[in-house]
Design a protein around this motif. Sequence first.
Motif, PDB file in Angstrom:
ATOM      1  N   CYS A  20      49.082 -68.994 -20.529  1.00  0.00           N
ATOM      2  CA  CYS A  20      49.691 -69.645 -19.369  1.00  0.00           C
ATOM      3  C   CYS A  20      48.654 -70.364 -18.507  1.00  0.00           C
ATOM      4  O   CYS A  20      48.931 -71.404 -17.893  1.00  0.00           O
ATOM      5  N   SER A  21      47.454 -69.820 -18.456  1.00  0.00           N
ATOM      6  CA  SER A  21      46.410 -70.432 -17.622  1.00  0.00           C
ATOM      7  C   SER A  21      45.969 -71.792 -18.161  1.00  0.00           C
ATOM      8  O   SER A  21      45.351 -72.584 -17.449  1.00  0.00           O
ATOM      9  N   LEU A  70      54.200 -67.816 -16.698  1.00  0.00           N
ATOM     10  CA  LEU A  70      53.943 -66.435 -16.270  1.00  0.00           C
ATOM     11  C   LEU A  70      55.244 -65.652 -16.099  1.00  0.00           C
ATOM     12  O   LEU A  70      55.320 -64.471 -16.424  1.00  0.00           O
ATOM     13  N   LYS A  95      56.201 -62.340 -18.181  1.00  0.00           N
ATOM     14  CA  LYS A  95      56.571 -61.084 -17.521  1.00  0.00           C
ATOM     15  C   LYS A  95      57.940 -60.598 -18.002  1.00  0.00           C
ATOM     16  O   LYS A  95      58.150 -59.396 -18.226  1.00  0.00           O
ATOM     17  N   ARG A 142      52.541 -73.437 -15.238  1.00  0.00           N
ATOM     18  CA  ARG A 142      51.860 -72.140 -15.297  1.00  0.00           C
ATOM     19  C   ARG A 142      52.744 -71.036 -14.721  1.00  0.00           C
ATOM     20  O   ARG A 142      52.849 -69.937 -15.276  1.00  0.00           O
ATOM     21  N   LYS A 149      49.320 -64.316 -20.630  1.00  0.00           N
ATOM     22  CA  LYS A 149      48.809 -64.823 -19.338  1.00  0.00           C
ATOM     23  C   LYS A 149      47.622 -65.759 -19.557  1.00  0.00           C
ATOM     24  O   LYS A 149      47.452 -66.736 -18.820  1.00  0.00           O
TER      25      LYS A 149
END
Length: 203
Positions: A47-48, A60, A64, A56, A44
């Motif tokens: 991803c940011s 995410l 997940k 993004r 995560k």
Amino acid sequence: MKKQLLMVSLVLACMGAAHAQDLTPKQQYAAESKRASARYADDKKLCSEESSSGARMQCLRDAKAEYDRSLAGAKAALNEAQRRPGQNEPTGICRDCGKVVAVNVSEKDGEGSPLGLIAGGVAGAVLGHQVGSGTGRDLATIAGAAGGAYAGRKVEQKVKSSKVWAVTVQYEDGNKASFNFDHDPGLQAGDRVRNSGNSIIRR
């Protein structure tokens, strides 16, 4: 980004596999779940750093999905291990091996036979017959016979009594068992033994 996520997952998985053999199934599941959570948190963060919101969001979703797959794999491995009892027990345990923790010696009464009852009864009756006269003599004879029979049985049991050695063993898997011997087995507390048929022998 997918390649970065895959590389991170592979590195962490390899690091965890080295220790997996030393853990019980539940411990391994807990470790895998913890690693999956840590991996998800790292993903995560990666991803940011994506430049667009679309990238993004996709990152995410991929992170997940990877997290869910890891948890599902760990759960499946736990279920499989629990269906195969005994295969994940610590190696090196000898279920038939143990250590003597106590040796107790006791007396065991022998079995009384009819001969002892008869002999004791006759002797008691003779002695009882010599006491008193008339009805009193008859009663003394009966009492002497009954008492003599009991005494004869007890004497015979005592004469035929024998020693019994009870040896208590603590096994490597934590279980305990006791073995009886009609002779001195030559064992003492601290001796290492193993099963041999229905008995034990020194290792």
